[in-house]
Design a protein around this motif. Structure first.
Motif, PDB file in Angstrom:
ATOM      1  N   THR A   1       0.805  -1.225   0.000  1.00  8.17           N
ATOM      2  CA  THR A   1       0.000   0.000   0.000  1.00  8.17           C
ATOM      3  C   THR A   1       0.830   1.263   0.000  1.00  8.17           C
ATOM      4  N   GLY A   2       2.081   1.164   0.463  1.00  7.05           N
ATOM      5  CA  GLY A   2       2.918   2.354   0.579  1.00  7.05           C
ATOM      6  C   GLY A   2       2.637   3.169   1.816  1.00  7.05           C
ATOM      7  N   LEU A   3       1.668   2.708   2.641  1.00 11.70           N
ATOM      8  CA  LEU A   3       1.313   3.469   3.848  1.00 11.70           C
ATOM      9  C   LEU A   3       2.259   3.171   4.999  1.00 11.70           C
ATOM     10  N   ARG A   4       2.850   1.994   4.981  1.00  6.11           N
ATOM     11  CA  ARG A   4       3.773   1.609   6.039  1.00  6.11           C
ATOM     12  C   ARG A   4       5.077   1.123   5.424  1.00  6.11           C
ATOM     13  N   ARG A   5       6.090   1.000   6.279  1.00  3.92           N
ATOM     14  CA  ARG A   5       7.384   0.547   5.796  1.00  3.92           C
ATOM     15  C   ARG A   5       7.308  -0.911   5.332  1.00  3.92           C
ATOM     16  N   PHE A   6       6.534  -1.722   6.050  1.00  5.90           N
ATOM     17  CA  PHE A   6       6.398  -3.134   5.694  1.00  5.90           C
ATOM     18  C   PHE A   6       4.936  -3.466   5.403  1.00  5.90           C
ATOM     19  N   ASP A   7       4.746  -4.431   4.522  1.00  8.77           N
ATOM     20  CA  ASP A   7       3.419  -4.924   4.186  1.00  8.77           C
ATOM     21  C   ASP A   7       3.386  -6.433   4.406  1.00  8.77           C
ATOM     22  N   GLU A   8       2.192  -6.960   4.618  1.00 10.03           N
ATOM     23  CA  GLU A   8       2.047  -8.407   4.707  1.00 10.03           C
ATOM     24  C   GLU A   8       2.579  -9.040   3.428  1.00 10.03           C
ATOM     25  N   GLY A   9       3.366 -10.079   3.595  1.00 10.30           N
ATOM     26  CA  GLY A   9       3.961 -10.754   2.439  1.00 10.30           C
ATOM     27  C   GLY A   9       5.367 -10.304   2.125  1.00 10.30           C
ATOM     28  N   ASP A  10       5.841  -9.223   2.750  1.00  8.19           N
ATOM     29  CA  ASP A  10       7.219  -8.779   2.528  1.00  8.19           C
ATOM     30  C   ASP A  10       8.208  -9.808   3.064  1.00  8.19           C
ATOM     31  N   ARG A  11       9.300  -9.996   2.333  1.00  7.16           N
ATOM     32  CA  ARG A  11      10.411 -10.787   2.871  1.00  7.16           C
ATOM     33  C   ARG A  11      11.335  -9.838   3.623  1.00  7.16           C
ATOM     34  N   VAL A  12      11.724 -10.204   4.851  1.00  3.95           N
ATOM     35  CA  VAL A  12      12.536  -9.322   5.683  1.00  3.95           C
ATOM     36  C   VAL A  12      13.722 -10.096   6.257  1.00  3.95           C
ATOM     37  N   VAL A  13      14.734  -9.352   6.664  1.00  2.00           N
ATOM     38  CA  VAL A  13      15.903  -9.950   7.293  1.00  2.00           C
ATOM     39  C   VAL A  13      16.221  -9.174   8.565  1.00  2.00           C
ATOM     40  N   ALA A  14      16.579  -9.901   9.618  1.00  2.47           N
ATOM     41  CA  ALA A  14      16.966  -9.278  10.879  1.00  2.47           C
ATOM     42  C   ALA A  14      18.425  -8.845  10.796  1.00  2.47           C
ATOM     43  N   THR A  15      18.725  -7.644  11.260  1.00  4.44           N
ATOM     44  CA  THR A  15      20.098  -7.139  11.225  1.00  4.44           C
ATOM     45  C   THR A  15      20.703  -7.057  12.626  1.00  4.44           C
ATOM     46  N   ALA A  16      20.012  -7.619  13.617  1.00  2.29           N
ATOM     47  CA  ALA A  16      20.528  -7.669  14.985  1.00  2.29           C
ATOM     48  C   ALA A  16      19.805  -8.781  15.719  1.00  2.29           C
ATOM     49  N   ASN A  17      20.412  -9.282  16.788  1.00  2.00           N
ATOM     50  CA  ASN A  17      19.754 -10.276  17.634  1.00  2.00           C
ATOM     51  C   ASN A  17      18.647  -9.613  18.442  1.00  2.00           C
ATOM     52  N   HIS A  18      17.485 -10.243  18.477  1.00  2.00           N
ATOM     53  CA  HIS A  18      16.398  -9.807  19.356  1.00  2.00           C
ATOM     54  C   HIS A  18      15.766 -11.064  19.952  1.00  2.00           C
ATOM     55  N   LEU A  19      16.474 -11.623  20.931  1.00  2.00           N
ATOM     56  CA  LEU A  19      16.050 -12.877  21.531  1.00  2.00           C
ATOM     57  C   LEU A  19      14.888 -12.674  22.484  1.00  2.00           C
TER      58      LEU A  19
END
Length: 634
Positions: free
Chosen positions: A489-507
């Motif tokens: 939609t362009g309304l948010r940084r991420f949309d459902e279905g986006d592929r993402v990668v973590a750039t830090a540990n968040h255990l």
């Protein structure tokens, strides 16, 4: 009343829990421009904020007091307010007081420069001098931290002396002495070397831990006929024997050489002998693969060790370490760790601390891959020390599945880049003139050619590149791939279905934490900005400051791809990557592919030259020498 710049920066930086981007942008219109304006009634006037949510926002703003105080020190000095979050994570609730007493503590925070710390110091301590001993002491730690980011655990004394002097420290030797006296820095090798205490302690812990397992493990007697892994060759049988006989052993080799079958045999025989086995890997994807290969549960190393959720208080989070350790060791008798090349000294130390006396530790990894992102060279130092059994598998068995990829990887591992002529199209090389054309070819391969010609859907294709910047870097490629694969939609940084990668540990993320480099799919985006991601290790809610550590992941760097495999991989080699290319980097990139590998080549002769001439950059560590001392003494 005019807007308070600190307040504006604090809100924009995401330091106010529960205040998303949309609400932050609406504050000024509601007359909330200063801390004094933050009242329940004013907050309730914001769009879609009722009395209940207003009360929660007010409470969270009050709880964020320490972060606001830190921002008050940073923003007037033109330091990004987002740094306040990292300061609170490192120093805890006393951070404002500690920074007012010693602003150069900022130099221990990732991303803060000496110039920024100096500006904060001048505002916090009027009349302070550049020769302040606190400044010199902190700069020694800063220099060693920068050196550690290149993988070194120690540095030459004279190199540190010179680097500290370049920052205008009049008596650099006195600064080093002060840093050593503070116990944050240690001198080793009769003062010839300097290192951060945390890495010195970790290497010492690894040396002692490995020596302890070597001395205390009893051989596991197992019937070779009980293995469910199938027939093994002589070298593979030797690896199994070493693992069952020795307290510490290493299994290494390239793709297609039978490491998986060998590990499966070790697990099967140990379990038939009545031993409990733990399987672990640094990343969720590697753990999942290990679980499937051995038909036994596997986990990330962090989860195996019981990584503690970050504790929260007064809007501060801080790592609580691992539940498992010397006081509560692991229950298993055999611990198998895959992708061991990714182990840095601190994680390896934590792992060894958690292994009981008598444990058999089997480290499985490919020493030709890139070394760990963190400091140290654990697998390489252990192999080079000659102190434990090391078995290297070299015979290629993977022909029908992964044959062309395995053969190419084996050649690269040996320093050769042969021409690719593969009628099966398991490996394809696509030439490109410049980075812009390379980027176009990448998008074409992912969205059309590979799915259409090979039947591998786009959601199973991973792009890997050495660089972030440029037309064929992760940033630009992710924009282009999102536009094709999941416009949103362009309304948010991420949309459902986006592929993402973590750039830090968040255990600490609920319900399952995740590690740096994990790739997942966005399952849900809530109104407050919280993103639920399906990682290989399970779902995780990403919110607040953690959102800044989440990036689109259709294209990722080689380092982030390490430890993971994908059905199809597109490796792009742009011209601007020429100076950073090396044999381990190229080899690591290629070996992420399981069924198909496309290489988009725009680097000219630099690629073959790197494979032929440029090995792993040397890392200065102490572990190899320490192992010779610790284990030879036993």
């Amino acid at each position: 009343m005019s807007s308070d710049p600190v307040f504006a920066a604090f809100c924009a930086a995401g330091l106010w829990p529960g205040l998303g981007r949309t609400l932050a942008g609406a504050l000024a219109d509601a007359g909330i421009q200063n801390p004094e304006d933050v009242t329940a009634s004013n907050l309730a006037a914001l769009p879609k904020v009722g009395p209940t949510r207003a009360g929660r926002l007010l409470s969270s703003f009050i709880a964020a007091g320490p972060a606001y105080e830190v921002a008050q020190l940073l923003v007037p000095a033109d330091v990004d307010a987002r740094v306040a979050g990292r300061v609170l994570e490192a120093l805890g609730p006393p951070a404002p007081r500690l920074l007012r007493d010693d602003p150069w503590l900022l130099l221990a925070i990732y991303g803060v420069t000496p110039a920024e710390a100096d500006r904060v110091a001048r505002l916090a301590l009027p009349g302070v001098r550049r020769d302040d001993p606190r400044r010199g002491r902190a700069l020694v730690g800063y220099v060693l931290t920068r050196i550690a980011r290149d993988g070194h655990t120690v540095a030459l004394h004279d190199d540190v002396l010179h680097a500290v002097s370049e920052f205008g420290v009049g008596d650099a030797q006195a600064a080093i002495a002060a840093a050593v006296e503070s116990a944050a820095v240690v001198e080793v090798a009769d003062g010839e070397l300097l290192g951060l205490a945390r890495f010195a302690e970790a290497e010492d812990g690894i040396g002692q831990g490995l020596a302890r397992l070597v001395a205390t493990a009893e051989p596991i007697r197992a019937d070779p006929k009980r293995s469910a892994a199938g027939p093994l060759d002589d070298t593979q049988r030797a690896a199994v024997s070493a693992a069952l006989r020795s307290g510490v052993s290493v299994l290494t080799g390239g793709p297609g050489t039978g490491k998986s079958r060998t590990v499966s045999a070790i697990v099967s025989l140990a379990e038939h002998a009545g031993r409990r086995v733990a399987l672990a890997a640094p990343t969720g994807r590697a753990a999942k693969r290990l679980e499937e290969l051995c038909d036994a549960p596997a986990s990330t190393i962090h989860r195996l060790l019981g990584a503690q959720a970050r504790q929260s208080g007064e809007n501060v989070t801080f790592d609580a370490g691992f539940a498992r350790g010397a006081d509560w060791p692991l229950d298993e008798d055999v611990v198998v760790v895959d992708e061991a090349s990714m182990l840095d000294v601190e994680l390896a130390d934590a792992l060894l601390s958690a292994c009981s006396d008598g444990t058999h530790l089997v480290l499985v990894g490919d020493a030709a891959q890139l070394p760990s992102i963190g400091a140290g060279r654990v697998l390489g130092d252990l192999i080079d020390s000659g102190t434990v059994p090391v078995t290297e598998l070299s015979t290629l068995y993977r022909q029908a599945v992964g044959g062309s990829i395995a053969r190419l990887a084996t050649a690269v591992r040996g320093g050769e880049l042969p021409p690719v002529d593969d009628p099966t199209r398991e490996v394809v090389v696509v030439a490109a003139r410049g980075s812009a054309q390379a980027a176009h070819r990448v998008v074409q391969l992912v969205t059309d050619s590979i799915p259409r010609a090979l039947g591998i859907p786009a959601d199973q294709v991973q792009v890997v590149t050495p660089v972030h910047r440029g037309a064929a870097g992760t940033l630009a490629l992710n924009v282009a791939l999102k536009a094709k694969l999941n416009p949103g939609t362009g309304l948010r940084r991420f949309d459902e279905g986006d592929r993402v990668v973590a750039t830090a540990n968040h255990l600490e993320a609920e319900p399952f934490g995740y590690a740096n480099g994990e790739v997942g799919i966005v399952a849900e985006v809530e109104r407050d900005g919280t993103v639920t991601v399906e990682f290989a290790s399970g779902p995780a809610e990403v919110k607040g400051k953690a959102l800044a550590d989440l990036m689109h992941g259709w294209a990722i760097t080689v380092h982030r791809a390490q430890g993971s495999e994908f059905p199809a991989v597109v490796v792009v080699v742009p011209a601007e990557a020429g100076g950073m290319l090396s044999r381990p980097l190229v080899y690591t990139a290629m070996t992420r592919a399981q069924r198909h590998l496309s290489i988009v080549h725009a680097a000219g002769p630099a690629l073959a030259r790197a494979v032929r001439q440029i090995g792993t950059l040397p890392r200065r560590t102490r572990l190899q020498a320490m192992l010779a001392d610790y284990i030879s003494e036993r």
